[in-house]
Scaffold this active site. Structure first.
Site, PDB file in Angstrom:
ATOM      1  N   LYS A 200       0.833  -1.259   0.075  1.00 41.60           N
ATOM      2  CA  LYS A 200       0.090  -0.012   0.003  1.00 41.60           C
ATOM      3  C   LYS A 200       0.855   1.188   0.062  1.00 41.60           C
ATOM      4  O   LYS A 200       0.662   2.254  -0.820  1.00 41.60           O
ATOM      5  CB  LYS A 200      -0.901  -0.018   1.319  1.00 41.60           C
ATOM      6  CG  LYS A 200      -2.002   0.966   1.323  1.00 41.60           C
ATOM      7  CD  LYS A 200      -2.994   0.743   2.619  1.00 41.60           C
ATOM      8  CE  LYS A 200      -3.449   2.108   2.937  1.00 41.60           C
ATOM      9  NZ  LYS A 200      -4.284   2.066   3.986  1.00 41.60           N
ATOM     10  N   GLY A 258      -4.858  -1.971   5.156  1.00 41.54           N
ATOM     11  CA  GLY A 258      -4.122  -3.341   4.787  1.00 41.54           C
ATOM     12  C   GLY A 258      -4.569  -4.451   4.830  1.00 41.54           C
ATOM     13  O   GLY A 258      -4.866  -5.285   4.043  1.00 41.54           O
TER      14      GLY A 258
HETATM   15  O1  F6P Z   1       1.200  -2.613   2.235  1.00 44.77           O
HETATM   16  P1  F6P Z   1       2.119  -2.241   3.180  1.00 44.77           P
HETATM   17  O2  F6P Z   1       2.121  -0.480   3.025  1.00 44.77           O
HETATM   18  O3  F6P Z   1       3.526  -2.762   2.642  1.00 44.77           O
HETATM   19  O4  F6P Z   1       2.060  -2.542   4.548  1.00 44.77           O
HETATM   20  C1  F6P Z   1       2.281  -3.846   5.059  1.00 44.77           C
HETATM   21  C2  F6P Z   1       1.711  -4.164   6.476  1.00 44.77           C
HETATM   22  O5  F6P Z   1       2.557  -3.411   7.133  1.00 44.77           O
HETATM   23  C3  F6P Z   1       1.430  -2.977   8.294  1.00 44.77           C
HETATM   24  O6  F6P Z   1       1.399  -1.515   8.170  1.00 44.77           O
HETATM   25  C4  F6P Z   1       1.982  -3.076   9.847  1.00 44.77           C
HETATM   26  O7  F6P Z   1       2.346  -4.392   9.939  1.00 44.77           O
HETATM   27  C5  F6P Z   1       0.291  -3.589   8.070  1.00 44.77           C
HETATM   28  O8  F6P Z   1      -1.066  -2.889   8.636  1.00 44.77           O
HETATM   29  C6  F6P Z   1       0.156  -3.704   6.772  1.00 44.77           C
HETATM   30  O9  F6P Z   1      -0.582  -4.549   6.112  1.00 44.77           O
END
Ligand code: F6P
Length: 539
Positions: A200, A258
């Protein structure tokens, strides 16, 4: 008002006074029906708990006392209910392509959602029918690189829906541990593999490290990253900097958290595996549970009931954990998925208004598929000193008609476990068994005591016809809204995750210490000594 209800619930718990679940069945021939509810073809049975009419009434009263209906309406209406991040929570819109408009700040988000979904469909069709190829020909393998919500949902769902696969093979890399990406890439053809970078934020250190390693591997193996890499992210500027073709970038908005993101672009690997039609069915199942959640009365509402049973067991009875036990091998990753969904959402100590929570927050969630768990930790479930409420899941049918005798055994085992947890075995029954085995006197007594099962241990069972894309969609949304309801009752913001930040910051600052470019300086003595030990053994 909710304080009074908590007092009532605690009083009801104190007054249980040896009440037995079995006696509740004896006293009420309709208990199984009265303490079960259905949504479409999914059935939730919570009759094997100590919840009776009075306890259920008090639990249901909590929903009104905390204004659950208004909070639910606020979520679906796009209000900024994620107050610590000032965000709306609208992942529900992702599974609404066949529904009406969803407004956010006066604008309908659905055209954007549908457009992205259509682009995902076209991309998947092109990969699946061989129009979009790698440098060496049609794509045979897909590697999804992501972590947390950018991994657990699609990894769990791809495994769950294996019987529906008719696309390329899907693999998942999440851990920054090089062992994982090494083992996944080993043996894959770099010219016929599609790498999806799912993040994300497109900043997560584990994912970006793995993405660079995969790109290097692809280039070294004769693949073409311009053609064979895709990105799933809200940060389209960063995906461009990474060099990913904008046609292969699928974005989503900050109102998709996420751990709630499998319904949109993060589900691309699932769509590649089962096709856009199967993915649409998955969304329909999720949507059906949304509709049920919005329309069913509290006492017949599956996510609400699951939440209330959870509140009863953890916050009222004080049981510290709950076990998720799918009698469905393809749901092997569901406990891990639910660990993030439940513990990242409701593992908080502070209420939305910043005050300390007055009641314990979410429990530890853990589990394994049955029947494997039976031969590992069920000993503790049946005879340990603590009580672990269990959540069983079972399909009426499997996907292997020729192996239906396996499935009948699976059903029998699932039902036997919840029955055994409830029924138990008394000391007298154990003595009779030992006597029948020819034992006498002190030895009979000693051996009998080891064979006593206290019983009266609570469980719920979720039953469904077969694990199809529709049913998986229902199941995930059942748990998503369960988490939401528990969060509202506890006064928690279920949609932020500040608790993961500190460790990330410290890992970043420890990097140079591990490299040896910085001294351990003011770090605590334990950390400094461990750095010394590990550095000494790195050669
Ligand atoms: O999709 P990103 O931004 O890489 O984040 C991955 C994961 O890291 C977190 O922000 C924290 O572990 C989760 O909430 C999220 O699913």
């Amino acid at each position: 008002m909710s304080d009074t209800i908590w007092d009532t619930l605690r009083g009801q718990h104190d007054a249980l006074n040896g009440r037995r679940i079995l006696e509740m069945f004896a006293a009420d021939p309709r208990r199984a029906a009265r303490f079960s509810a259905t949504a479409d073809d999914m059935r939730l049975d919570y009759s094997k708990t100590l919840i009776g009419d009075a306890e259920r009434a008090a639990l249901v009263a909590l929903c009104d006392a905390v204004g659950l209906a208004d909070r639910r309406a606020a979520m679906f209406a796009g209000d900024r209910i994620n107050e610590t991040e000032h965000r709306a929570v609208l992942h529900t819109a992702l599974r609404n392509p066949e529904g009406g408009p969803v407004m956010l700040d006066g604008a309908d988000v659905m055209p954007g959602v549908c457009d992205t979904l259509a682009r995902m469909g076209a991309f998947c069709d092109a990969v699946r029918n061989g129009t979009r190829t790698g440098a060496g020909g049609a794509i045979t393998d897909v590697v999804n690189i992501g972590i947390g919500g950018s991994d657990l949902g699609p990894a769990m769902a791809v495994q769950a829906l294996a019987p529906c696969h008719d696309g390329p093979r899907c693999h998942f890399v999440s851990n920054v541990d090089g062992a994982q990406i090494h083992d996944v890439l080993d043996g894959l053809d770099a010219t016929r593999t599609l790498v999806i970078v799912a993040s994300k934020t497109f900043t997560t250190i584990e994912t970006m490290t793995n993405a660079r390693t995969a790109r290097d591997w692809m280039e070294a193996g004769g693949g073409d990253p311009a053609q064979q890499m895709a990105a799933l992210s809200s940060a389209t500027d960063r995906t461009a900097d990474f060099g990913i073709d904008p046609q292969a970038v699928f974005g989503f908005e900050d109102w998709v958290g996420g751990r709630y993101s499998v319904w949109g672009p993060i589900g691309l690997s699932l769509m590649l595996a089962i096709g856009p039609g199967g993915f649409a069915e998955f969304l329909r199942g999720g949507r059906a549970m949304d509709t049920h959640f919005c329309q069913a009365p509290w006492a017949g509402n599956l996510p609400v009931l699951l939440a209330l049973v959870g509140i009863w067991h953890h916050q009222v009875c004080g049981y510290p954990t709950r076990a998720v036990l799918p009698y469905d091998q393809r749901l092997a990753r569901l406990p891990a998925y639910l660990q993030q969904l439940e513990m990242e959402s409701n593992g908080k100590s502070v209420a939305m208004d910043g005050s300390r929570l007055a009641v314990p927050s979410g429990p530890v969630v853990w589990g394994e598929p049955g029947t494997n768990g039976q031969h590992a930790f069920y000993q503790l479930l049946h005879q340990g000193t603590g009580v672990v409420p269990c959540e069983f899941m079972i399909a009426a049918r499997g996907h292997e008609p020729a192996l239906d005798h396996h499935h009948r055994l699976l059903i029998a085992n699932c039902l036997a476990q919840s029955e055994a947890l409830m029924r138990g075995r008394s000391l007298d029954e154990a003595r009779d068994r030992m006597a029948a085995a020819g034992l006498e006197g002190a030895e009979l007594e000693r051996q009998a005591r080891h064979r006593v099962f206290e019983g009266n241990r609570p469980s719920v069972t979720i039953a469904y016809p077969r694990l199809t894309p529709f049913v998986l969609g229902q199941l995930i949304v059942l748990y998503e809204h369960r988490v939401f309801v528990e969060g509202v009752i506890l006064g928690i913001n279920s949609f932020d995750q500040w608790g993961v930040e500190l460790g990330k910051e410290l890992a970043t600052s420890l990097g140079p210490v591990v490299d040896g470019t910085q001294s351990a300086g003011t770090r605590d003595a334990s950390t400094a000594a461990l750095v010394d030990f590990l550095r000494a053994h790195r050669g």
